[in-house]
Scaffold this motif. Sequence first.
Motif, PDB file in Angstrom:
ATOM      1  N   PRO A  15      -3.504   3.008   3.926  1.00  0.00           N
ATOM      2  CA  PRO A  15      -2.610   3.864   4.692  1.00  0.00           C
ATOM      3  C   PRO A  15      -1.813   4.818   3.802  1.00  0.00           C
ATOM      4  CG  PRO A  15      -1.678   1.673   4.502  1.00  0.00           C
ATOM      5  CD  PRO A  15      -3.033   1.618   3.857  1.00  0.00           C
ATOM      6  N   SER A  16      -1.119   5.729   4.461  1.00  0.00           N
ATOM      7  CA  SER A  16      -0.332   6.745   3.773  1.00  0.00           C
ATOM      8  C   SER A  16       0.759   6.131   2.881  1.00  0.00           C
ATOM      9  CB  SER A  16       0.303   7.607   4.868  1.00  0.00           C
ATOM     10  OG  SER A  16       1.243   8.436   4.311  1.00  0.00           O
ATOM     11  N   GLY A  17       0.824   6.590   1.655  1.00  0.00           N
ATOM     12  CA  GLY A  17       1.878   6.130   0.748  1.00  0.00           C
ATOM     13  C   GLY A  17       1.588   4.791   0.094  1.00  0.00           C
ATOM     14  N   SER A  18       0.388   4.262   0.286  1.00  0.00           N
ATOM     15  CA  SER A  18       0.061   2.966  -0.343  1.00  0.00           C
ATOM     16  C   SER A  18      -0.221   3.144  -1.832  1.00  0.00           C
ATOM     17  CB  SER A  18      -1.136   2.308   0.357  1.00  0.00           C
ATOM     18  OG  SER A  18      -2.243   3.187   0.356  1.00  0.00           O
ATOM     19  N   GLY A  19      -0.389   4.399  -2.260  1.00  0.00           N
ATOM     20  CA  GLY A  19      -0.596   4.675  -3.688  1.00  0.00           C
ATOM     21  C   GLY A  19      -2.031   5.047  -4.029  1.00  0.00           C
ATOM     22  N   LYS A  20      -2.858   5.280  -3.004  1.00  0.00           N
ATOM     23  CA  LYS A  20      -4.282   5.585  -3.234  1.00  0.00           C
ATOM     24  C   LYS A  20      -4.486   6.735  -4.216  1.00  0.00           C
ATOM     25  CE  LYS A  20      -5.031   6.877   0.891  1.00  0.00           C
ATOM     26  NZ  LYS A  20      -3.647   6.822   1.378  1.00  0.00           N
ATOM     27  N   GLY A  21      -3.766   7.841  -3.963  1.00  0.00           N
ATOM     28  CA  GLY A  21      -3.964   9.039  -4.783  1.00  0.00           C
ATOM     29  C   GLY A  21      -3.584   8.788  -6.232  1.00  0.00           C
ATOM     30  N   THR A  22      -2.418   8.189  -6.422  1.00  0.00           N
ATOM     31  CA  THR A  22      -1.907   7.911  -7.769  1.00  0.00           C
ATOM     32  C   THR A  22      -2.847   6.963  -8.512  1.00  0.00           C
ATOM     33  OG1 THR A  22       0.302   8.070  -6.835  1.00  0.00           O
ATOM     34  CG2 THR A  22       0.114   7.020  -9.006  1.00  0.00           C
ATOM     35  N   ARG A  95       0.849  19.137   0.344  1.00  0.00           N
ATOM     36  CA  ARG A  95       1.470  17.830   0.094  1.00  0.00           C
ATOM     37  C   ARG A  95       2.579  17.474   1.088  1.00  0.00           C
ATOM     38  NH1 ARG A  95      -1.921  14.884  -1.004  1.00  0.00           N
ATOM     39  NH2 ARG A  95      -0.290  13.356  -0.772  1.00  0.00           N
ATOM     40  N   ARG A 134      -9.662   7.119   3.803  1.00  0.00           N
ATOM     41  CA  ARG A 134      -9.475   6.142   4.885  1.00  0.00           C
ATOM     42  C   ARG A 134     -10.786   5.457   5.235  1.00  0.00           C
ATOM     43  NH1 ARG A 134      -5.607   8.529   3.795  1.00  0.00           N
ATOM     44  NH2 ARG A 134      -3.617   8.796   4.845  1.00  0.00           N
ATOM     45  N   ARG A 160       8.862   5.025  -1.282  1.00  0.00           N
ATOM     46  CA  ARG A 160       8.103   5.748  -2.323  1.00  0.00           C
ATOM     47  C   ARG A 160       8.017   7.237  -1.994  1.00  0.00           C
ATOM     48  NH1 ARG A 160       2.890   1.726  -2.815  1.00  0.00           N
ATOM     49  NH2 ARG A 160       3.971  -0.042  -3.754  1.00  0.00           N
ATOM     50  N   ARG A 161       7.690   7.517  -0.726  1.00  0.00           N
ATOM     51  CA  ARG A 161       7.538   8.919  -0.309  1.00  0.00           C
ATOM     52  C   ARG A 161       8.887   9.640  -0.398  1.00  0.00           C
ATOM     53  NH1 ARG A 161       3.207  10.612  -0.494  1.00  0.00           N
ATOM     54  NH2 ARG A 161       2.105   9.920   1.340  1.00  0.00           N
ATOM     55  N   GLN A 164       9.539  10.508  -3.926  1.00  0.00           N
ATOM     56  CA  GLN A 164       8.620  11.575  -4.340  1.00  0.00           C
ATOM     57  C   GLN A 164       9.117  12.942  -3.846  1.00  0.00           C
ATOM     58  OE1 GLN A 164       4.799  11.313  -2.309  1.00  0.00           O
ATOM     59  NE2 GLN A 164       3.712  12.030  -4.129  1.00  0.00           N
ATOM     60  N   ARG A 184       1.551   8.383  11.778  1.00  0.00           N
ATOM     61  CA  ARG A 184       0.269   8.843  11.202  1.00  0.00           C
ATOM     62  C   ARG A 184      -0.699   7.674  11.047  1.00  0.00           C
ATOM     63  NH1 ARG A 184      -1.433  11.247   5.958  1.00  0.00           N
ATOM     64  NH2 ARG A 184       0.626  11.163   5.023  1.00  0.00           N
ATOM     65  N   MET A 210       4.771  -4.254  -6.422  1.00  0.00           N
ATOM     66  CA  MET A 210       3.960  -4.130  -7.651  1.00  0.00           C
ATOM     67  C   MET A 210       4.177  -2.754  -8.270  1.00  0.00           C
ATOM     68  SD  MET A 210       0.234  -5.642  -6.576  1.00  0.00           S
ATOM     69  CE  MET A 210      -0.676  -5.462  -8.083  1.00  0.00           C
ATOM     70  N   ILE A 212       3.064   0.577 -10.695  1.00  0.00           N
ATOM     71  CA  ILE A 212       1.815   1.352 -10.764  1.00  0.00           C
ATOM     72  C   ILE A 212       0.847   0.770 -11.804  1.00  0.00           C
ATOM     73  CG2 ILE A 212       0.866   3.620 -11.411  1.00  0.00           C
ATOM     74  CD1 ILE A 212       3.295   4.879  -9.998  1.00  0.00           C
TER      75      ILE A 212
HETATM   76  N1  LIG Z   1       2.816   0.641  -6.946  1.00  0.00           N
HETATM   77  C1  LIG Z   1       3.679   1.647  -6.856  1.00  0.00           C
HETATM   78  N2  LIG Z   1       4.969   1.456  -7.122  1.00  0.00           N
HETATM   79  C2  LIG Z   1       5.870   2.443  -7.001  1.00  0.00           C
HETATM   80  N3  LIG Z   1       5.570   3.704  -6.621  1.00  0.00           N
HETATM   81  C3  LIG Z   1       4.296   3.966  -6.342  1.00  0.00           C
HETATM   82  C4  LIG Z   1       3.288   2.967  -6.437  1.00  0.00           C
HETATM   83  N4  LIG Z   1       2.099   3.527  -6.083  1.00  0.00           N
HETATM   84  C5  LIG Z   1       2.384   4.817  -5.790  1.00  0.00           C
HETATM   85  N5  LIG Z   1       3.686   5.087  -5.951  1.00  0.00           N
HETATM   86  C6  LIG Z   1       4.378   6.359  -5.703  1.00  0.00           C
HETATM   87  O1  LIG Z   1       4.381   6.503  -4.283  1.00  0.00           O
HETATM   88  C7  LIG Z   1       4.215   7.872  -3.926  1.00  0.00           C
HETATM   89  C8  LIG Z   1       3.025   7.966  -2.936  1.00  0.00           C
HETATM   90  O2  LIG Z   1       1.847   7.615  -3.636  1.00  0.00           O
HETATM   91  P1  LIG Z   1       0.469   8.337  -3.336  1.00  0.00           P
HETATM   92  O3  LIG Z   1       0.686   9.785  -3.046  1.00  0.00           O
HETATM   93  O4  LIG Z   1      -0.452   7.973  -4.433  1.00  0.00           O
HETATM   94  O5  LIG Z   1       0.050   7.590  -1.986  1.00  0.00           O
HETATM   95  P2  LIG Z   1      -1.188   7.856  -1.048  1.00  0.00           P
HETATM   96  O6  LIG Z   1      -1.620   6.529  -0.532  1.00  0.00           O
HETATM   97  O7  LIG Z   1      -2.216   8.683  -1.746  1.00  0.00           O
HETATM   98  O8  LIG Z   1      -0.506   8.693   0.122  1.00  0.00           O
HETATM   99  P3  LIG Z   1      -1.186   9.746   1.147  1.00  0.00           P
HETATM  100  O9  LIG Z   1      -2.273   9.019   1.852  1.00  0.00           O
HETATM  101  O10 LIG Z   1      -0.100  10.117   2.083  1.00  0.00           O
HETATM  102  O11 LIG Z   1      -1.682  10.898   0.334  1.00  0.00           O
HETATM  103  C9  LIG Z   1       4.028   8.632  -5.237  1.00  0.00           C
HETATM  104  O12 LIG Z   1       5.254   9.204  -5.596  1.00  0.00           O
HETATM  105  C10 LIG Z   1       3.627   7.562  -6.230  1.00  0.00           C
HETATM  106  O13 LIG Z   1       4.033   7.864  -7.554  1.00  0.00           O
END
Ligand SMILES: Nc1ncnc2c1ncn2[C@@H]1O[C@H](COP(=O)(O)OP(=O)(O)OP(=O)(O)O)[C@@H](O)[C@H]1O
Length: 225
Positions: A15-22, A95, A134, A160-161, A164, A184, A210, A212
């Motif tokens: 899901p959104s903001g789970s950290g997939k992109g990072t 973004r 997804r 997190r969002r 950011q 969403r 957890m 990054i």
């Molecule tokens: N494990 C983590 N701990 C803390 N912050 C994190 C972690 N993983 C990601 N972040 C931070 O959370 C924010 C959202 O991460 P990211 O954009 O990678 O999520 P996403 O799943 O790709 O979201 P979207 O689907 O909306 O694009 C970023 O600022 C990122 O640095």
Amino acid sequence: MPHASSVPVLTIDGPSGSGKGTISALVAQQLGWHLLDSGALYRAVGYAAGMEGLDLSDVEAVTRCAQTTRIQFRAKKGAETRVIVNGHDATDELRTETAGAAASAIASVPSVREALVSLQLGFRKAPGLVADGRDMGTVIFPDAAFKVFLTASAAERAKRRYKQLKDKGLSVTLSGLQREIEARDSRDASRAVAPLKPAADALLVDTTGMGIDEVVAKVLAVVQP
Ligand SMILES: Nc1ncnc2c1ncn2[C@@H]1O[C@H](COP(=O)(O)OP(=O)(O)OP(=O)(O)O)[C@@H](O)[C@H]1O
Ligand SMILES: Nc1ccn([C@H]2C[C@H](O)[C@@H](COP(=O)(O)O)O2)c(=O)n1
């Protein structure tokens, strides 16, 4: 040249903001593999539709838009990858949470998804691909050798969002962001075609609490046990 189906793929859905992109970017960098940010494709089509003034519920219009929008990724070492939509650098506009909502709306249209399939498959090149989205593990690369589904509580993802966007100087509220994220996710998970869900053979990683680096290590261990 190896046949595409022999090129290893690591799918990272969630899901959104789970950290997939990072996490996908860091893992791809460590492995020296290519990266597919599939969400950026849906965001680009939603953005192009907005620029054309299209009604996002007009299936014919958004399908044509998905079929004709030119999307390019420009990667620069040490800098954010730029996304060029119909010749315009739209990285910053893509973004925003508004662009995420528009992407989610057009992504529920089956013919829009169909229009983006071959583009996504084209990212599968040696030595390997990390694919973020997804439906990477369920629909686009069901034969992927490695599959991960990242989650975190909605409250953690909103936090997190919030950080950011605040770091970028944007004016947002934590409660507003959590509402937008939940709306969403609910739309992405309830659509009829390619809904947000873990592949049956994906490793589920709850990243709540957890860091990054810890998540990167856990995901890398899936590929390099
Ligand atoms: N494990 C983590 N701990 C803390 N912050 C994190 C972690 N993983 C990601 N972040 C931070 O959370 C924010 C959202 O991460 P990211 O954009 O990678 O999520 P996403 O799943 O790709 O979201 P979207 O689907 O909306 O694009 C970023 O600022 C990122 O640095
Ligand atoms: N494989 C994908 C990737 C993305 N989408 C849709 C649904 C998301 O809400 C939106 C934006 O994605 P993000 O950039 O936040 O990863 O795009 C999808 O349906 N399938």
